[in-house]
Design a protein around this motif. Structure first.
Motif, PDB file in Angstrom:
ATOM      1  N   ILE A  47       0.860  -1.180   0.000  1.00 19.53           N
ATOM      2  CA  ILE A  47       0.000   0.000   0.000  1.00 19.53           C
ATOM      3  C   ILE A  47       0.895   1.228   0.000  1.00 19.53           C
ATOM      4  N   TRP A  48       0.714   2.077  -0.984  1.00 19.71           N
ATOM      5  CA  TRP A  48       1.494   3.313  -1.093  1.00 19.71           C
ATOM      6  C   TRP A  48       0.656   4.502  -0.651  1.00 19.71           C
ATOM      7  N   CYS A  49       1.298   5.434   0.052  1.00 21.27           N
ATOM      8  CA  CYS A  49       0.642   6.680   0.453  1.00 21.27           C
ATOM      9  C   CYS A  49       1.535   7.834   0.026  1.00 21.27           C
ATOM     10  N   GLN A  50       0.969   8.787  -0.692  1.00 18.48           N
ATOM     11  CA  GLN A  50       1.731   9.912  -1.226  1.00 18.48           C
ATOM     12  C   GLN A  50       1.164  11.224  -0.706  1.00 18.48           C
ATOM     13  N   GLY A  51       2.046  12.014  -0.056  1.00 19.17           N
ATOM     14  CA  GLY A  51       1.655  13.325   0.447  1.00 19.17           C
ATOM     15  C   GLY A  51       2.457  14.411  -0.234  1.00 19.17           C
ATOM     16  N   MET A  52       2.705  15.520   0.482  1.00 21.69           N
ATOM     17  CA  MET A  52       3.493  16.597  -0.078  1.00 21.69           C
ATOM     18  C   MET A  52       4.971  16.359   0.225  1.00 21.69           C
ATOM     19  N   HIS A  53       5.841  17.114  -0.435  1.00 21.87           N
ATOM     20  CA  HIS A  53       7.275  16.846  -0.385  1.00 21.87           C
ATOM     21  C   HIS A  53       7.874  17.037   1.005  1.00 21.87           C
ATOM     22  N   LYS A  54       7.269  17.844   1.853  1.00 20.68           N
ATOM     23  CA  LYS A  54       7.827  18.083   3.180  1.00 20.68           C
ATOM     24  C   LYS A  54       7.197  17.195   4.244  1.00 20.68           C
ATOM     25  N   ALA A  55       6.495  16.153   3.828  1.00 16.95           N
ATOM     26  CA  ALA A  55       5.895  15.229   4.793  1.00 16.95           C
ATOM     27  C   ALA A  55       7.000  14.463   5.522  1.00 16.95           C
ATOM     28  N   THR A  56       6.838  14.315   6.827  1.00 10.43           N
ATOM     29  CA  THR A  56       7.855  13.625   7.634  1.00 10.43           C
ATOM     30  C   THR A  56       7.354  12.321   8.226  1.00 10.43           C
ATOM     31  N   GLU A  57       6.043  12.131   8.262  1.00 11.78           N
ATOM     32  CA  GLU A  57       5.493  10.939   8.910  1.00 11.78           C
ATOM     33  C   GLU A  57       4.158  10.581   8.258  1.00 11.78           C
ATOM     34  N   LEU A  69       2.474   2.998  11.158  1.00 10.08           N
ATOM     35  CA  LEU A  69       3.089   4.318  11.075  1.00 10.08           C
ATOM     36  C   LEU A  69       4.449   4.179  10.413  1.00 10.08           C
ATOM     37  N   GLU A  70       4.717   5.057   9.457  1.00 10.20           N
ATOM     38  CA  GLU A  70       6.003   5.053   8.769  1.00 10.20           C
ATOM     39  C   GLU A  70       6.535   6.478   8.693  1.00 10.20           C
ATOM     40  N   PRO A  74      15.060  10.114   3.704  1.00 12.43           N
ATOM     41  CA  PRO A  74      15.302  10.986   4.857  1.00 12.43           C
ATOM     42  C   PRO A  74      14.082  11.835   5.185  1.00 12.43           C
ATOM     43  N   PRO A  75      13.964  12.315   6.442  1.00  6.76           N
ATOM     44  CA  PRO A  75      12.783  13.064   6.870  1.00  6.76           C
ATOM     45  C   PRO A  75      12.553  14.299   6.006  1.00  6.76           C
ATOM     46  N   GLY A  76      11.309  14.457   5.576  1.00  7.91           N
ATOM     47  CA  GLY A  76      10.917  15.638   4.831  1.00  7.91           C
ATOM     48  C   GLY A  76      11.356  15.657   3.383  1.00  7.91           C
ATOM     49  N   MET A  77      12.000  14.588   2.889  1.00  9.21           N
ATOM     50  CA  MET A  77      12.500  14.567   1.517  1.00  9.21           C
ATOM     51  C   MET A  77      11.651  13.682   0.603  1.00  9.21           C
ATOM     52  N   MET A  78      11.186  12.544   1.112  1.00 13.70           N
ATOM     53  CA  MET A  78      10.371  11.646   0.300  1.00 13.70           C
ATOM     54  C   MET A  78       8.902  12.030   0.421  1.00 13.70           C
ATOM     55  N   ASN A  79       8.195  12.015  -0.703  1.00 11.33           N
ATOM     56  CA  ASN A  79       6.784  12.402  -0.660  1.00 11.33           C
ATOM     57  C   ASN A  79       5.851  11.205  -0.676  1.00 11.33           C
ATOM     58  N   LYS A  80       6.402   9.981  -0.491  1.00  9.23           N
ATOM     59  CA  LYS A  80       5.545   8.805  -0.385  1.00  9.23           C
ATOM     60  C   LYS A  80       6.266   7.715   0.399  1.00  9.23           C
ATOM     61  N   VAL A  81       5.467   6.861   1.024  1.00  7.69           N
ATOM     62  CA  VAL A  81       6.009   5.716   1.762  1.00  7.69           C
ATOM     63  C   VAL A  81       5.162   4.491   1.419  1.00  7.69           C
ATOM     64  N   LYS A  82       5.680   3.308   1.768  1.00  4.10           N
ATOM     65  CA  LYS A  82       4.943   2.085   1.502  1.00  4.10           C
ATOM     66  C   LYS A  82       4.688   1.326   2.790  1.00  4.10           C
ATOM     67  N   PHE A  83       3.538   0.685   2.829  1.00  4.39           N
ATOM     68  CA  PHE A  83       3.145  -0.198   3.923  1.00  4.39           C
ATOM     69  C   PHE A  83       2.975  -1.593   3.322  1.00  4.39           C
ATOM     70  N   GLN A  95     -11.095  -1.784   4.150  1.00  7.15           N
ATOM     71  CA  GLN A  95     -10.914  -0.419   3.668  1.00  7.15           C
ATOM     72  C   GLN A  95      -9.762   0.265   4.389  1.00  7.15           C
ATOM     73  N   TYR A  96      -8.881   0.887   3.601  1.00  6.46           N
ATOM     74  CA  TYR A  96      -7.706   1.576   4.118  1.00  6.46           C
ATOM     75  C   TYR A  96      -7.753   3.055   3.752  1.00  6.46           C
ATOM     76  N   ARG A  97      -7.189   3.864   4.635  1.00  6.53           N
ATOM     77  CA  ARG A  97      -6.940   5.283   4.381  1.00  6.53           C
ATOM     78  C   ARG A  97      -5.580   5.632   4.960  1.00  6.53           C
ATOM     79  N   CYS A  98      -5.023   6.754   4.530  1.00  6.66           N
ATOM     80  CA  CYS A  98      -3.755   7.195   5.104  1.00  6.66           C
ATOM     81  C   CYS A  98      -3.755   8.705   5.268  1.00  6.66           C
ATOM     82  N   SER A  99      -2.845   9.200   6.085  1.00  6.81           N
ATOM     83  CA  SER A  99      -2.645  10.629   6.293  1.00  6.81           C
ATOM     84  C   SER A  99      -1.165  10.871   6.524  1.00  6.81           C
TER      85      SER A  99
END
Length: 307
Positions: A47-57, A69-70, A74-83, A95-99
């Protein structure tokens, strides 16, 4: 306080509230599943979650509850993470959601992502009437039948990026298409379901061939032509709800608003200081004038007494 200055201060307060409310709002993230949102029992999924470029968590919610929680690395550099879900089971279907968090703020949850598990029940049978080869403009009906009692059925077209069609029926459901065009041709399978996220094995494929008429290339965004991708081990490959570039807050506009607000506040402070200085000057001048008149009166009184 002059009326103009009062108006200016009220305008500054209003803009401050508007800028503050806009800064407090983060764009909603996007969520999707790889290789697909429909996963066979026991297979992995990401599951991929994509936010803005300065997202840290990032936080992942499953059926409304915090699931994982992921942190971006590096912090604030990647705009997406995977679960990662290493083994798909009926307990991970749902059903899944992310923030995500940027600074001290958390975004609103993403749109829902429904993960479906297949291969949990018997295989249904799929047939098409009047046949697998029809002429453009005719009516076609798919029949999905499952011996194990169920009342919910889904029909999917291989290579489709649209949501599956759902129908209800007692052990059998009908999926009608009328009139058919060349856009309907392709390979179909159906599933029986006992809830929205737990499906049966897929049926054997049924290929629909539509002849005659003109080639229909004006498909809707959710009606992509069927591909030659293999059905196994996964179903159609799609990014449900994914957008390459989510709508982000315009930082340039935000900075301009902040500069304008700071300038407006500075102007207001200068006006207040100028007004205060002017009042002080007038007060001092009045005091000096009163003292001068008092001195004159005293001098005249003394002169009068001397005479």
């Amino acid at each position: 306080m002059p009326r103009t200055l009062t108006t200016l201060l009220f305008l500054g307060l209003y803009l401050s509230q508007r800028v503050s409310s806009q800064i407090q709002t983060l764009s909603k993230p996007t969520i999707w599943a790889k290789p697909n949102f429909i996963i066979p029992n026991g297979m992995p999924v990401i599951i991929w979650c994509q936010g803005m470029h300065k997202a840290t968590e990032y936080q992942l919610y499953f059926e409304g509850q915090l699931s994982a929680l992921e942190k971006s690395n590096p912090p604030g550099m990647m705009n997406k993470v995977k679960f990662s879900i290493h083994t798909m089971t009926s307990k991970t279907a749902g059903q899944y959601r992310c923030s995500y968090r940027s600074g001290e703020l958390w975004s609103n949850p993403s749109d829902p992502l429904d993960l479906v598990i297949t291969g949990m029940y018997d295989k249904p049978t799929l047939s098409v009437h009047p046949g697998s080869e029809v002429i453009s403009g005719e009516k076609v009906t798919f029949y999905c039948h499952l011996e194990t009692a169920t009342s919910t059925f889904f029909l999917l077209k291989e290579g489709r990026s649209s949501h599956p069609q759902r129908r209800y029926g007692n052990m059998q459901a009908e999926f009608s298409m009328s009139p058919v065009t060349t856009a309907h041709r392709g390979t179909y399978r159906c599933f029986g379901s006992y809830n929205n996220h737990v499906w049966s094995f897929p049926s054997e494929p049924v290929t629909l061939l539509v002849t005659g008429g003109t080639e229909n290339t004006s498909l809707t965004p959710t009606e992509q032509p069927s591909s030659s991708d293999s059905w196994e081990p996964y179903l159609v490959t799609t990014k449900t709800g994914f957008q390459e570039a989510p709508a982000l807050w315009d930082h340039t506009t935000q900075n301009l608003l902040q500069i304008c607000l700071a300038f407006l506040v500075l102007v207001a402070l200068v006006c207040i200081l100028a007004e205060d200085r002017l009042r002080s000057k007038k007060t001092q001048e009045g005091a000096n004038l009163a003292l001068s008149w008092e001195c004159r009166r005293s001098f005249r009184k003394e002169k009068h007494l001397d005479e």
